[in-house]
Design a protein around this motif. Sequence first.
Motif, short mmCIF file in Angstrom:
data_model
loop_
_atom_site.label_atom_id
_atom_site.label_comp_id
_atom_site.label_asym_id
_atom_site.label_seq_id
_atom_site.Cartn_x
_atom_site.Cartn_y
_atom_site.Cartn_z
N UNK A 1 6.63 10.06 -10.08
CA UNK A 1 6.64 10.11 -8.73
C UNK A 1 5.67 11.37 -8.25
N UNK A 2 5.69 12.54 -8.94
CA UNK A 2 5.12 13.90 -8.68
C UNK A 2 3.45 13.66 -9.08
N UNK A 3 3.05 12.63 -10.14
CA UNK A 3 1.98 12.28 -10.20
C UNK A 3 1.36 11.22 -9.69
N UNK A 4 1.82 10.97 -8.41
CA UNK A 4 1.47 9.51 -7.79
C UNK A 4 1.23 8.25 -8.50
N UNK A 5 1.98 8.15 -9.56
CA UNK A 5 1.96 6.81 -10.70
C UNK A 5 2.95 5.82 -9.93
N UNK A 6 3.91 6.18 -8.94
CA UNK A 6 4.81 5.23 -8.45
C UNK A 6 4.68 5.37 -6.85
N UNK A 7 4.48 4.34 -6.07
CA UNK A 7 4.77 4.74 -4.60
C UNK A 7 6.19 3.70 -4.29
N UNK A 8 6.78 4.60 -3.41
CA UNK A 8 8.20 4.28 -3.12
C UNK A 8 8.30 2.79 -2.10
N UNK A 9 7.39 2.64 -1.34
CA UNK A 9 7.28 1.41 -0.57
C UNK A 9 7.15 0.26 -1.64
N UNK A 10 6.14 0.56 -2.75
CA UNK A 10 6.04 -0.64 -3.59
C UNK A 10 7.40 -0.73 -4.56
N UNK A 11 7.84 0.32 -4.75
CA UNK A 11 9.16 0.52 -5.62
C UNK A 11 10.37 -0.51 -4.99
N UNK A 12 10.42 -0.08 -3.71
CA UNK A 12 11.53 -0.96 -3.03
C UNK A 12 11.07 -2.39 -2.92
N UNK A 13 9.91 -2.61 -2.51
CA UNK A 13 9.55 -4.16 -2.46
C UNK A 13 9.79 -4.84 -3.86
#
Length: 179
Positions: free
Chosen positions: A132-144
């Motif tokens: 997350x800190x490295x912007x490898x994972x977006x929270x909105x996409x993780x939720x979707x």
Amino acid sequence: MPRGASDTAKVRELMRRLGREARGAGRVYLVGGASAVLVGWRETTVDVDLKLDPEPPGVFQAIARAKGALDKNNELAAPDDFIPPLPDWRQRSVFVARHGEVEFLHYDFCAQALAKIERGHAQDLRDVSAMIARDLVRMDLLDQLFDAIAPDFPRYPAIDIPSFRRRVDVVIETAGRAS
């Protein structure tokens, strides 16, 4: 006898060996600690987890030889062994290198994050925070993506669905507060 830890140099040497020794084209997806050391949020990893898709011919023999030569553990393990495969995971996988006819990619970081959240070990959660800190994972996409795979959870009976959902929500909420 336990094998030695793998650092960036050992992971890169493994990739070179597999690419050189494979007898044809294929893809090797790097998972977990291999991604962590190559991206740089960990110095070493105990295991180098791999997914072969499509499997390069001769790669199993190359993996066996590399295990001894590099004093390292190589395992066939990927997020889709523990959670349902995410839609379009191949398209979200990040190219690392090509050696011979073999392409090496980081297995989709969203899938890695969800699998680590589901497992819930302390190191897994530190890895998720690093992604997350490295912007490898977006929270909105993780939720979707969690919602997209939810109908397939019954095929993975070890998953405690309500607990998994709560852990995903906590990660998303914590990331939202940190940004």
